[in-house]
Motif scaffolding. Structure first.
Motif: not given
Length: 251
Positions: A22, A52, A55, A60, A109-110, A112-113
């Motif tokens: 991330s 995004t 990502y 992702y 993970l998301h 953290c992003f």
């Protein structure tokens, strides 16, 4: 069974590359935003569009692929799968438990992003007022991730290679991104049917970096959720068919 899988997860390497992937996504998009800030003048919208883009297109899906491989690794390094087949534990239950466990680091993970993007935006002077839709999209992305997690979990069950499922996730993610760009009923239909593409479409929703990403509105969100639910049912059906034909592995 869930408790046992959570104990394995606690000692897993996923907690190393979850924050790392991330962070790499935010750095890639953030640097691109900073280098082109004379052109990207919409503040938070421009920064979020860039982060995004990287990502959703790559990091992702690859992250989920790596997480799934790590969660399934103990079964490929021991006789856990054979034990499941011979001691009365439902193989389908094991597969679905694995998918549930994979969702935990996937959510991290998301999250953290989102946090890294917010920190980067503050660091470059955009202020603390990150758009609310960016935070609210967390729930949508997690829902859209379920069919992708089911697919990657199934691939990780079938493939002993650690990197193999992640490599397939990378290729499918790039292909899914192309589906969202190319006009036409077939490609647009595939962008909803392929789990990797569906996640990419959800992550890029409202993005200023991709004109074909779609607007953030009720009908679009409802369509994505409906497609996600259909994909979940399809992946569950595929999982049942595959697992029922799974046999004891010879070592």
């Amino acid at each position: 069974m869930v408790r046992a899988e959570l104990l394995k997860l606690r000692r897993s390497m996923v907690w190393v590359f979850v924050p790392l992937l991330s962070l790499l996504a935010v750095i890639s998009g953030g640097v691109n935003y900073w280098m082109n800030r004379d052109v990207l003048t919409k503040g938070w919208a421009s920064l979020i569009g860039q982060t995004t883009l990287f990502y959703g297109t790559l990091f992702y899906a690859v992250g989920i692929g790596l997480i799934a491989s790590a969660v399934w690794r103990p079964e490929h390094r021991s006789s856990s799968w054979n034990v499941a087949l011979t001691c009365g534990i439902s193989p389908l239950k094991l597969v679905l438990t694995k998918a549930f466990v994979i969702m935990i680091p996937t959510s991290a993970l998301h999250m953290c992003f989102i946090i890294y993007t917010w920190i980067f935006g503050i660091a470059v002077g955009l202020g603390v007022g990150v758009p609310s839709f960016f935070i609210a999209s967390f729930v949508l992305i997690i829902v859209l991730s379920i069919p992708l997690v089911l697919l990657q979990s199934l691939l990780s069950m079938l493939m002993k290679s650690f990197a193999g499922p992640a490599a397939l996730a990378m290729g499918a993610s790039i292909l899914g991104f192309l589906f969202t760009l190319v006009p036409g009923r077939i490609t647009q239909g595939l962008s909803f049917a392929l789990p990797h593409a569906l996640c990419t479409r959800g992550i890029l929703l409202g993005s200023s970096a991709v004109s074909s990403s779609g607007a953030i509105e009720g009908q679009t969100v409802a369509t994505l959720i409906l497609a996600g639910l259909i994909d979940i049912l399809v992946m569950l059906a595929v999982t049942v068919l595959v697992v029922r034909r799974r046999t004891i592995e010879r070592r």
